[in-house]
Structures are given as structure tokens and as C-alpha cells.
Write a protein that holds these residues in place. Structure first.
Motif, PDB file in Angstrom:
ATOM      1  N   ALA A  96       2.407  54.063  63.807  1.00 46.04           N
ATOM      2  CA  ALA A  96       3.770  53.796  62.802  1.00 46.04           C
ATOM      3  C   ALA A  96       4.372  55.100  62.398  1.00 46.04           C
ATOM      4  O   ALA A  96       5.681  55.214  62.348  1.00 46.04           O
ATOM      5  N   ILE A  97       3.643  55.912  61.570  1.00 45.58           N
ATOM      6  CA  ILE A  97       4.192  57.131  61.073  1.00 45.58           C
ATOM      7  C   ILE A  97       4.613  58.142  62.141  1.00 45.58           C
ATOM      8  O   ILE A  97       5.626  58.768  61.961  1.00 45.58           O
ATOM      9  N   GLY A  98       3.890  58.125  63.311  1.00 49.59           N
ATOM     10  CA  GLY A  98       4.559  58.837  64.361  1.00 49.59           C
ATOM     11  C   GLY A  98       5.664  58.423  65.061  1.00 49.59           C
ATOM     12  O   GLY A  98       6.476  59.193  65.315  1.00 49.59           O
ATOM     13  N   THR A  99       5.850  57.108  65.247  1.00 50.25           N
ATOM     14  CA  THR A  99       7.058  56.412  65.661  1.00 50.25           C
ATOM     15  C   THR A  99       8.148  56.620  64.671  1.00 50.25           C
ATOM     16  O   THR A  99       9.023  56.884  65.105  1.00 50.25           O
ATOM     17  N   GLN A 100       7.983  56.470  63.490  1.00 54.33           N
ATOM     18  CA  GLN A 100       8.961  56.740  62.162  1.00 54.33           C
ATOM     19  C   GLN A 100       9.425  58.115  62.744  1.00 54.33           C
ATOM     20  O   GLN A 100      10.815  58.531  62.640  1.00 54.33           O
ATOM     21  N   SER A 101       8.692  59.096  62.470  1.00 54.73           N
ATOM     22  CA  SER A 101       8.947  60.491  62.700  1.00 54.73           C
ATOM     23  C   SER A 101       9.686  60.820  64.011  1.00 54.73           C
ATOM     24  O   SER A 101      10.724  61.692  64.019  1.00 54.73           O
ATOM     25  N   GLN A 102       9.275  60.239  65.177  1.00 53.96           N
ATOM     26  CA  GLN A 102       9.828  60.529  66.410  1.00 53.96           C
ATOM     27  C   GLN A 102      11.399  59.985  66.433  1.00 53.96           C
ATOM     28  O   GLN A 102      12.313  60.659  66.756  1.00 53.96           O
ATOM     29  N   THR A 103      11.709  58.902  65.766  1.00 55.36           N
ATOM     30  CA  THR A 103      12.756  58.148  65.964  1.00 55.36           C
ATOM     31  C   THR A 103      13.597  58.964  65.174  1.00 55.36           C
ATOM     32  O   THR A 103      15.212  59.193  65.627  1.00 55.36           O
ATOM     33  N   LEU A 104      13.336  59.520  64.029  1.00 54.71           N
ATOM     34  CA  LEU A 104      14.330  60.146  63.119  1.00 54.71           C
ATOM     35  C   LEU A 104      14.613  61.599  63.620  1.00 54.71           C
ATOM     36  O   LEU A 104      15.797  61.973  63.466  1.00 54.71           O
ATOM     37  N   VAL A 105      13.679  62.427  64.216  1.00 53.72           N
ATOM     38  CA  VAL A 105      14.164  63.471  64.879  1.00 53.72           C
ATOM     39  C   VAL A 105      14.761  63.290  66.019  1.00 53.72           C
ATOM     40  O   VAL A 105      15.739  64.312  66.372  1.00 53.72           O
ATOM     41  N   VAL A 106      14.588  62.324  66.961  1.00 52.61           N
ATOM     42  CA  VAL A 106      15.480  62.342  68.052  1.00 52.61           C
ATOM     43  C   VAL A 106      16.807  62.143  67.493  1.00 52.61           C
ATOM     44  O   VAL A 106      17.951  62.539  68.342  1.00 52.61           O
ATOM     45  N   ARG A 107      17.151  61.190  66.643  1.00 51.99           N
ATOM     46  CA  ARG A 107      18.569  61.034  66.099  1.00 51.99           C
ATOM     47  C   ARG A 107      19.016  62.283  65.636  1.00 51.99           C
ATOM     48  O   ARG A 107      20.121  62.508  65.946  1.00 51.99           O
ATOM     49  N   LEU A 108      18.146  63.143  64.962  1.00 49.14           N
ATOM     50  CA  LEU A 108      18.612  64.212  64.385  1.00 49.14           C
ATOM     51  C   LEU A 108      19.051  65.227  65.318  1.00 49.14           C
ATOM     52  O   LEU A 108      20.115  66.099  65.405  1.00 49.14           O
ATOM     53  N   LEU A 109      18.338  65.600  66.548  1.00 49.11           N
ATOM     54  CA  LEU A 109      18.503  66.105  67.534  1.00 49.11           C
ATOM     55  C   LEU A 109      19.802  66.056  68.518  1.00 49.11           C
ATOM     56  O   LEU A 109      20.723  66.931  68.824  1.00 49.11           O
ATOM     57  N   ALA A 110      20.190  64.785  68.256  1.00 46.98           N
ATOM     58  CA  ALA A 110      21.243  64.214  68.920  1.00 46.98           C
ATOM     59  C   ALA A 110      22.561  64.534  68.188  1.00 46.98           C
ATOM     60  O   ALA A 110      23.695  65.037  68.482  1.00 46.98           O
ATOM     61  N   MET A 111      22.547  64.418  66.853  1.00 50.48           N
ATOM     62  CA  MET A 111      23.658  64.494  65.822  1.00 50.48           C
ATOM     63  C   MET A 111      23.787  66.146  65.335  1.00 50.48           C
ATOM     64  O   MET A 111      24.881  66.294  65.262  1.00 50.48           O
ATOM     65  N   GLU A 112      22.440  66.607  65.196  1.00 52.03           N
ATOM     66  CA  GLU A 112      22.710  67.979  64.592  1.00 52.03           C
ATOM     67  C   GLU A 112      21.747  68.773  65.382  1.00 52.03           C
ATOM     68  O   GLU A 112      20.748  69.033  64.644  1.00 52.03           O
ATOM     69  N   PRO A 113      22.141  69.465  66.676  1.00 48.52           N
ATOM     70  CA  PRO A 113      21.200  70.225  67.292  1.00 48.52           C
ATOM     71  C   PRO A 113      20.743  71.416  66.830  1.00 48.52           C
ATOM     72  O   PRO A 113      19.886  72.157  67.011  1.00 48.52           O
ATOM     73  N   GLY A 114      21.715  71.808  65.745  1.00 47.84           N
ATOM     74  CA  GLY A 114      21.446  73.128  65.014  1.00 47.84           C
ATOM     75  C   GLY A 114      20.562  73.117  63.909  1.00 47.84           C
ATOM     76  O   GLY A 114      20.560  74.203  63.115  1.00 47.84           O
ATOM     77  N   PHE A 115      20.084  72.124  63.579  1.00 50.89           N
ATOM     78  CA  PHE A 115      19.343  72.027  62.362  1.00 50.89           C
ATOM     79  C   PHE A 115      17.812  72.688  62.320  1.00 50.89           C
ATOM     80  O   PHE A 115      17.682  73.272  63.330  1.00 50.89           O
ATOM     81  N   PRO A 116      17.729  73.343  60.956  1.00 53.78           N
ATOM     82  CA  PRO A 116      16.438  74.279  60.807  1.00 53.78           C
ATOM     83  C   PRO A 116      15.307  73.600  61.001  1.00 53.78           C
ATOM     84  O   PRO A 116      14.723  72.724  60.401  1.00 53.78           O
ATOM     85  N   ILE A 117      14.586  73.815  62.322  1.00 53.58           N
ATOM     86  CA  ILE A 117      13.556  73.277  62.729  1.00 53.58           C
ATOM     87  C   ILE A 117      12.221  73.396  61.745  1.00 53.58           C
ATOM     88  O   ILE A 117      11.813  72.542  61.538  1.00 53.58           O
ATOM     89  N   SER A 118      12.125  74.517  61.425  1.00 55.50           N
ATOM     90  CA  SER A 118      10.679  74.895  60.484  1.00 55.50           C
ATOM     91  C   SER A 118      10.875  74.301  59.329  1.00 55.50           C
ATOM     92  O   SER A 118       9.695  73.692  58.902  1.00 55.50           O
ATOM     93  N   LYS A 119      12.109  73.930  58.638  1.00 58.71           N
ATOM     94  CA  LYS A 119      12.212  73.445  57.360  1.00 58.71           C
ATOM     95  C   LYS A 119      12.099  71.875  57.897  1.00 58.71           C
ATOM     96  O   LYS A 119      11.637  71.212  56.940  1.00 58.71           O
ATOM     97  N   TYR A 120      12.646  71.328  58.852  1.00 59.08           N
ATOM     98  CA  TYR A 120      12.415  69.842  58.948  1.00 59.08           C
ATOM     99  C   TYR A 120      10.880  69.525  59.276  1.00 59.08           C
ATOM    100  O   TYR A 120      10.577  68.515  58.722  1.00 59.08           O
ATOM    101  N   VAL A 121      10.349  70.222  59.995  1.00 65.71           N
ATOM    102  CA  VAL A 121       9.026  69.989  60.356  1.00 65.71           C
ATOM    103  C   VAL A 121       8.012  69.992  58.962  1.00 65.71           C
ATOM    104  O   VAL A 121       7.190  69.297  58.740  1.00 65.71           O
TER     105      VAL A 121
END
Length: 334
Positions: free
Chosen positions: A214-239
Motif C-alpha cells: 500500500a505505501i509503495g503504491t501510494q509513493s508510486q502514484t504520487l511521484v508519477v503524477r509529479l514527474l508529469a506535472m513538474e519534471p524539474g522537481f528536486p529529486i534528492s529532496k523529494y526522495v
């Protein structure tokens, strides 16, 4: 791969870019153009345009410098210049971006039409509301099927598709899932002696696997959405943020399961094992699911596939392995 297959793949990839969804029939004027002139064009040529909701301002080099809504135009005086009422902060799509981003940008900013620009910010065309809705419908269906391990959407939607073809489409992900299940079963078998001594360990496998999935699916869903909306987001900070979330949620559920085990089974050692397994598994899955999607995106692969059966079985196998490894360590210490 043969030349024809390569060409077909390239054609398929190109069909999903915003370039193929845009129209060049839009309103564009010089920033110095007056409202009166714009209204004259609308009076005589409105039917020539696919969209008239927005008026775009471009300089002598075709560079997009502003946008104004039709409402702003009609409410302004005839002598008003476009540059006086236009918004210079224009939300746009880059040429060759995946069409899915058009949907996210439209939803995020409440836009009905989105301009498409090249690397020099020259206006190339616009994606209309009709195209955005069509893309949304297509991408929703595609992602829905992909989460079930089905990639060939067109094949399964036709009632005329032969049964054997449908079997071929659905077989691969199920086969991979079976292999993963066998690996998980072998892990459990290798710890048979531990289960024999602490049979209650088996009782907690379903809840631990569910929480980590469940937590894996939540994390995947959120990051996939962010990758589409804000491709230049700070990866290390988000992880790092996802890891922190995994730590907090892991601690909460570890504490609750520890209390539940003490109340229901009265075995402190087992409670420690279950609590630690949930804690570390949830942290790992929050990190792994997020990072996997980011890596796939960097490899120019669709990160949405990370939420399918393959990622799920990886989560299950690692969770079970971690669970029994912790069980062995704790039970030997105590």
C-alpha cells in the motif's frame, strides 16, 4: 529489431507527443495590436480558428510573450493594445513532450487551451480542450490497464479479438507474478524451522505484505503524477521526504501491530519482530517505489509501469525476506 518494426515503434512514440495533438488555427497578434483590430479579425474570420478562447501575443520572431483571454479583449476599449492587458507569465508545453503532460498542466492550472513552444519559446500551436479531453480518456484507460499488467489496450477492447490473442496479452505479467510467488514461497520454506517454533509468524504475513504494498503504491502514484506535472522537481529532496514519510508511517503501524500482538498473542518477541519488520519494510518500499519510478522516467520509460504487477511482486518478495531475516535475528538474540 527489423527496420519496419523500428519505424512502427518510432511512429507509435511520435503519435503520443503533444506535437501531433496541437492545432495551428489559433489567434496570435503582435503585442502592439489593438483590441479593435483583434475584434475585426474575430468578426470576419472567427470560423477559421479552432479555438478563440485565448489571444496569444508573439513578437517579430514568433516568440510567445503573452496571452489574454477573449473576455479581457471584449471588456477592453478599442484603442487598448494587447500588451496592456496580456499576462506575460504564460503556461506552455514544450515541443516533443508526452501528451499526458497536457492533461496534468490543464488540471493543475485550470486551462482549457495550452500553447506549445519550441526550445526558443516560439509558438508552434495550441492543444485545444477537445484534444485535452481525448488525451485524458486515452491515458486513463492506458494507465488503468497497465496497473493490471496489460499493455495492448486496443487488442483487449475489441470484441472481435480472438481468445488466444487476449491470452497472449495477459499471460506475461501473470507469469512474472507466478515466478515471484514461487520465489516468495521458497523464502518461506527456507525458514520452515522458524515457523515451526513460532507458527504465529505466518499469521502476520498478510498484514505486513499489504501495508508495504500500500505505501509503495501510494509513493508510486504520487511521484508519477509529479514527474508529469513538474519534471524539474528536486529529486534528492523529494526522495528524502518520502523516506521521512515512510519512517513516520512505519513507526505508527509498527507500534499499533506491536500492541495488537501483545493483546492477542501475548508474545513480546513476536511483537518486536512484527513491529521491526513493518517499520523497516515500509521505509524501504517508500524509497524503492519512488526511486524506481524516477529511474524509469530518466530511462525514457513510462514510470506508470512501476505500479504494475512487477513492482508489486518485488515488494512482496523483499518484504517477506526482510520479515524472516528480522525474525531470525531477534529470536536468536532472545
Amino acid at each position: 529489431m527489423t527496420k519496419s518494426k523500428f519505424e512502427n515503434q518510432e511512429k507509435s512514440n511520435h503519435e503520443h507527443l503533444v506535437d501531433t495533438k496541437m492545432t495551428r488555427k489559433y489567434l496570435a497578434f503582435s503585442p502592439s495590436e489593438t483590441v479593435e483590430r483583434i475584434e475585426d479579425v474575430l468578426d470576419f474570420k472567427a470560423r477559421e480558428f479552432e479555438t478563440i478562447g485565448y489571444v496569444y501575443a508573439i513578437d517579430e520572431n514568433g516568440i510567445l510573450v503573452g496571452v489574454a483571454s477573449l473576455k479581457q479583449i471584449l471588456q477592453s476599449k478599442h484603442g487598448t493594445q494587447l500588451k496592456e492587458i496580456m499576462n506575460t507569465n504564460v503556461i506552455s508545453l514544450k515541443q516533443h513532450e508526452h501528451q499526458e503532460r497536457a492533461v496534468y498542466v490543464a488540471l493543475k492550472h485550470g486551462l482549457k487551451v495550452i500553447p506549445v513552444v519550441d526550445s526558443e519559446h516560439r509558438l508552434l500551436g495550441v492543444v485545444t480542450q477537445k484534444s485535452i479531453l481525448s488525451i485524458f480518456h486515452h491515458e486513463f484507460r492506458k494507465n488503468l490497464f497497465r496497473t493490471s499488467g496489460i499493455k495492448h489496450v486496443k487488442e483487449i477492447e475489441s470484441m472481435d479479438t480472438p481468445v488466444f490473442s487476449l491470452v497472449k496479452v495477459r499471460f506475461p505479467s501473470l507469469f512474472i507474478g507466478m515466478i515471484g510467488g514461487l520465489i516468495a514461497a521458497s523464502i518461506v520454506t527456507n525458514f520452515e524451522h522458524v515457523l515451526t517454533s513460532y507458527i504465529a509468524l505466518a499469521s502476520f504475513i498478510p498484514v505486513i505484505v499489504y501495508l508495504t504494498d500500500a505505501i509503495g503504491t501510494q509513493s508510486q502514484t504520487l511521484v508519477v503524477r509529479l514527474l508529469a506535472m513538474e519534471p524539474g522537481f528536486p529529486i534528492s529532496k523529494y526522495v528524502l521526504r518520502e523516506i521521512k514519510i515512510g519512517i513516520i508511517l512505519g513507526f505508527i503501524f509498527a507500534a499499533m501491530l506491536f500492541v495488537a500482538e501483545i493483546v492477542g498473542w501475548q508474545q513480546i518477541k513476536l511483537g518486536i519482530v512484527v513491529g521491526m519488520a513493518v517499520f523497516f519494510s515500509m521505509i524501504f518500499q517508500a524509497f524503492f517505489s519512488t526511486y524506481l519510478s524516477i529511474v524509469l522516467s530518466r530511462m525514457k520509460k513510462d514510470p506508470a509501469i512501476a505500479s504494475g504487477p512487477i513492482a508489486t511482486i518485488i515488494s512482496d518478495v523483499t518484504t517477506i525476506a526482510m520479515y524472516f531475516a528480522i525474525a531470525m535475528m531477534i529470536l536468536q538474540i532472545f
